[in-house]
Scaffold this motif. Structure first.
Motif, PDB file in Angstrom:
ATOM      1  N   ALA A 120      42.658 104.626  23.926  1.00  0.00           N
ATOM      2  CA  ALA A 120      41.536 104.027  23.512  1.00  0.00           C
ATOM      3  C   ALA A 120      41.398 103.778  21.800  1.00  0.00           C
ATOM      4  N   ALA A 121      42.094 104.613  21.242  1.00  0.00           N
ATOM      5  CA  ALA A 121      42.274 104.174  19.783  1.00  0.00           C
ATOM      6  C   ALA A 121      43.212 102.726  19.481  1.00  0.00           C
ATOM      7  N   ASN A 122      44.230 102.617  20.372  1.00  0.00           N
ATOM      8  CA  ASN A 122      45.014 101.161  20.406  1.00  0.00           C
ATOM      9  C   ASN A 122      44.148 100.296  20.820  1.00  0.00           C
ATOM     10  N   VAL A 123      43.303 100.340  21.778  1.00  0.00           N
ATOM     11  CA  VAL A 123      42.427  99.234  22.555  1.00  0.00           C
ATOM     12  C   VAL A 123      41.522  98.898  21.201  1.00  0.00           C
ATOM     13  N   VAL A 124      40.825  99.845  20.535  1.00  0.00           N
ATOM     14  CA  VAL A 124      39.936  99.590  19.585  1.00  0.00           C
ATOM     15  C   VAL A 124      40.622  98.677  18.418  1.00  0.00           C
ATOM     16  N   PHE A 125      41.984  99.172  18.122  1.00  0.00           N
ATOM     17  CA  PHE A 125      42.609  98.411  16.987  1.00  0.00           C
ATOM     18  C   PHE A 125      43.000  97.177  17.362  1.00  0.00           C
ATOM     19  N   SER A 126      43.561  97.031  18.467  1.00  0.00           N
ATOM     20  CA  SER A 126      43.923  95.708  19.171  1.00  0.00           C
ATOM     21  C   SER A 126      43.059  94.745  19.066  1.00  0.00           C
ATOM     22  N   ARG A 127      41.399  95.153  19.260  1.00  0.00           N
ATOM     23  CA  ARG A 127      40.660  94.226  19.300  1.00  0.00           C
ATOM     24  C   ARG A 127      39.856  93.676  17.810  1.00  0.00           C
ATOM     25  N   VAL A 128      39.800  94.968  17.042  1.00  0.00           N
ATOM     26  CA  VAL A 128      39.127  94.779  15.761  1.00  0.00           C
ATOM     27  C   VAL A 128      40.235  94.061  14.804  1.00  0.00           C
ATOM     28  N   SER A 183      42.635  88.835  26.371  1.00  0.00           N
ATOM     29  CA  SER A 183      43.604  87.706  26.796  1.00  0.00           C
ATOM     30  C   SER A 183      44.526  87.177  26.048  1.00  0.00           C
ATOM     31  N   ARG A 184      44.446  87.496  24.699  1.00  0.00           N
ATOM     32  CA  ARG A 184      45.250  86.860  23.477  1.00  0.00           C
ATOM     33  C   ARG A 184      46.775  88.113  23.752  1.00  0.00           C
ATOM     34  N   TYR A 185      46.586  89.192  24.250  1.00  0.00           N
ATOM     35  CA  TYR A 185      47.728  89.642  24.583  1.00  0.00           C
ATOM     36  C   TYR A 185      48.408  89.733  25.749  1.00  0.00           C
ATOM     37  N   ALA A 186      48.421  88.574  26.398  1.00  0.00           N
ATOM     38  CA  ALA A 186      48.922  88.193  27.653  1.00  0.00           C
ATOM     39  C   ALA A 186      50.264  88.288  27.852  1.00  0.00           C
ATOM     40  N   ALA A 187      50.941  87.915  26.688  1.00  0.00           N
ATOM     41  CA  ALA A 187      52.388  87.984  26.847  1.00  0.00           C
ATOM     42  C   ALA A 187      53.054  89.491  26.772  1.00  0.00           C
ATOM     43  N   ALA A 188      52.246  90.577  26.763  1.00  0.00           N
ATOM     44  CA  ALA A 188      52.805  91.747  26.896  1.00  0.00           C
ATOM     45  C   ALA A 188      52.815  92.509  28.188  1.00  0.00           C
ATOM     46  N   ARG A 189      52.507  91.489  29.281  1.00  0.00           N
ATOM     47  CA  ARG A 189      52.522  91.922  30.689  1.00  0.00           C
ATOM     48  C   ARG A 189      54.004  92.230  31.041  1.00  0.00           C
ATOM     49  N   VAL A 190      54.893  91.361  30.719  1.00  0.00           N
ATOM     50  CA  VAL A 190      56.564  91.732  31.317  1.00  0.00           C
ATOM     51  C   VAL A 190      56.836  92.873  30.602  1.00  0.00           C
ATOM     52  N   PRO A 191      56.771  92.973  29.456  1.00  0.00           N
ATOM     53  CA  PRO A 191      57.554  94.222  28.597  1.00  0.00           C
ATOM     54  C   PRO A 191      56.766  95.533  29.232  1.00  0.00           C
ATOM     55  N   LEU A 192      55.350  95.274  29.620  1.00  0.00           N
ATOM     56  CA  LEU A 192      54.824  96.549  30.189  1.00  0.00           C
ATOM     57  C   LEU A 192      55.370  97.062  31.233  1.00  0.00           C
ATOM     58  N   GLY A 198      53.444  92.442  17.664  1.00  0.00           N
ATOM     59  CA  GLY A 198      52.166  92.978  18.179  1.00  0.00           C
ATOM     60  C   GLY A 198      52.046  93.139  19.781  1.00  0.00           C
ATOM     61  N   TYR A 199      52.646  92.110  20.473  1.00  0.00           N
ATOM     62  CA  TYR A 199      52.746  92.178  21.796  1.00  0.00           C
ATOM     63  C   TYR A 199      53.272  93.488  22.384  1.00  0.00           C
ATOM     64  N   TYR A 200      54.496  93.750  21.578  1.00  0.00           N
ATOM     65  CA  TYR A 200      55.191  94.940  21.983  1.00  0.00           C
ATOM     66  C   TYR A 200      54.779  96.234  21.731  1.00  0.00           C
ATOM     67  N   ALA A 201      53.781  96.128  20.688  1.00  0.00           N
ATOM     68  CA  ALA A 201      53.057  97.407  20.409  1.00  0.00           C
ATOM     69  C   ALA A 201      52.005  97.654  21.462  1.00  0.00           C
ATOM     70  N   ALA A 202      51.422  96.457  21.746  1.00  0.00           N
ATOM     71  CA  ALA A 202      50.359  96.587  22.872  1.00  0.00           C
ATOM     72  C   ALA A 202      51.145  97.355  24.164  1.00  0.00           C
ATOM     73  N   ALA A 203      52.318  96.617  24.621  1.00  0.00           N
ATOM     74  CA  ALA A 203      52.869  96.978  25.976  1.00  0.00           C
ATOM     75  C   ALA A 203      53.316  98.469  25.729  1.00  0.00           C
ATOM     76  N   SER A 204      53.848  98.742  24.566  1.00  0.00           N
ATOM     77  CA  SER A 204      54.253 100.347  24.206  1.00  0.00           C
ATOM     78  C   SER A 204      52.992 101.170  24.471  1.00  0.00           C
ATOM     79  N   ALA A 205      51.800 101.012  23.857  1.00  0.00           N
ATOM     80  CA  ALA A 205      51.087 101.605  23.811  1.00  0.00           C
ATOM     81  C   ALA A 205      50.498 101.987  25.472  1.00  0.00           C
ATOM     82  N   ALA A 206      50.311 100.727  25.952  1.00  0.00           N
ATOM     83  CA  ALA A 206      49.879 100.978  27.449  1.00  0.00           C
ATOM     84  C   ALA A 206      51.050 101.752  28.386  1.00  0.00           C
TER      85      ALA A 206
END
Length: 423
Positions: free
Chosen positions: A23-31, A308-317, A237-245
């Motif tokens: 949840a923290a990562n969600v908040v930070f990725s959006r803010v 949507s701006r993190y769509a490129a994180a899909r394949v790494p995830l 940033g995309y990799y950080a998002a994929a890693s967090a998820a």
């Protein structure tokens, strides 16, 4: 084995902590801006990497307390030693501000100073948390760690809303962990050793725990730090998002591994492998189920959680979901070797070496770095699973030998009968 209900309370608490982390990562990725979020992800990954040898103190303490008589250890001295180490960490972080700022391009001293406070808190809580888990005080530990994670989210969110920079998330992590450490120390202060003599914690057990978990959990952080170093700001940033998820798959299985570890340690000390197989089944099931869901729903997870701006994180995830599921199983296997006081825990360093070599050779894209992580975790899982099976086979053989010894007939002549009891 202890009854499962208390253990599952801790599993549920640790899962709640993981969800709050997501949840923290969600908040930070959006803010935060994408590049800023990439910096935050790299700092928190570095924090996790540096915290590994500090947090591994907990497992060494848990093993010793779990297999001893209740209240046999007096822990004032270990707490004092870790408090001194925490003070040294804070001082070192202040001295290393220029070096870490240059490595991660943070443009400020506050993030590094707060990182030091976070690491100091991790070390402070190792002894009390390890002792309380070893004594099966699961509900209290679960309550405290969930409260600390809630503080982390609240502070980080509030700060990020006021000032959308990298300071807020790290401040939340530091303050939340300090609150957790303080609460655990209060609980430990209310505990009284009841043994007839004082027992010191063995340095070897703590050392094995630090060595094994440092090598293993480096796999959770090296790739994210490498992504920040070699990839552009947005791609990091995309990799950080994929890693967090993707880490959801790890935390789901590792939570069960942490909760059952006292039973595995107790079983190892008595050559009873039932806890090992029960735990392995739980950990593997949670990891596989989480990874399948994450991989199958990767586009939806990224869109809902990060936008949507993190769509490129899909394949790494999709790749990291499998890697993190294996990491959860690896955490369990390292704990199993630690329960047996086996030096095979040091194999975890081979996995870290494989990952370092892989990311050095291939780091062209987020997906390439994710594949590096999967290769490292997959090879290490094969090695440690094989050695765990060998350990259990040896334990069963020792148990059989003791069983045969207890029914061995009396020697001939002892009571007028021969060796098979014939008059």
């Amino acid at each position: 084995m202890t009854d499962g209900r208390g253990r599952h309370q801790l599993t549920a608490g640790l899962l709640a902590v993981s969800l709050l982390s997501v949840a923290a990562n969600v908040v930070f990725s959006r803010v935060l801006a994408t590049a800023v979020y990439g910096a935050v992800g790299s700092v928190l990954a570095l924090a996790a990497l540096l915290a590994i040898p500090l947090s591994a103190v907990q497992a060494g303490v848990t093993r010793q307390v779990a297999v001893a008589a209740p209240g046999a250890h007096r822990l004032a001295r270990p707490v004092a030693v870790t408090a001194g180490g925490a003070a040294a960490i804070v001082l070192a972080s202040l001295l290393l501000v220029p070096a870490l700022d240059a490595l991660l391009h943070l443009h400020g001293a506050w993030v590094v100073a707060l990182l030091g406070a976070y690491l100091a808190a991790i070390l402070l809580e190792g002894v009390p948390r390890g002792a309380l888990v070893g004594e099966r005080r699961y509900a209290w530990v679960a309550l405290v760690v969930v409260a600390g994670a809630s503080v982390r989210l609240g502070v980080g969110w509030g700060w990020a809303l006021a000032r959308p920079d990298a300071v807020g998330p790290v401040a939340g992590a530091a303050i939340g962990e300090l609150a957790t450490a303080g609460a655990l120390l209060v609980l430990l202060a209310r505990r009284r050793a009841s043994g007839t003599r004082e027992r010191a914690l063995r340095v070897r057990d703590v050392g094995l725990s630090v060595a094994g978990f440092t090598g293993l959990l480096s796999l959770m952080s090296i790739d994210t730090v490498a992504a920040r170093h070699w990839l552009s700001g947005p791609r990091a940033g995309y990799y950080a998002a994929a890693s967090a998820a993707g880490s959801i798959a790890y935390f789901a299985s590792a939570s069960a591994a942490s909760a059952i570890f006292p039973d595995v340690a107790k079983g190892a000390s008595s050559d009873d492998g039932r806890s090992f197989w029960v735990g392995l089944g739980e950990v593997a099931l949670l990891g596989v189920a989480s990874a399948v869901v994450l991989a199958a729903a990767a586009p939806e997870v990224v869109a809902v959680v990060f936008g949507s701006r993190y769509a490129a994180a899909r394949v790494p995830l999709e790749v990291l979901a499998a890697s993190y599921a294996l990491l959860g199983v690896l955490a369990y296997l390292v704990g199993h070797h630690l329960a047996h006081r086996s030096r095979a825990v040091l194999w975890s360093w081979a996995g870290a070496a494989v990952l370092l070599a892989a990311v050095f050779l291939e780091h062209r894209s987020p997906t390439a770095v994710a594949l590096d992580a999967l290769v490292a975790t997959g090879s290490l899982t094969l090695v440690l699973a094989t050695t765990s099976v060998v350990l259990e086979a040896r334990s069963r053989e020792r148990a059989r030998e003791r069983g045969r010894a207890t029914v061995q007939p009396a020697p001939a002549g002892a009571d007028g009968r021969d060796a098979v009891g014939t008059p």
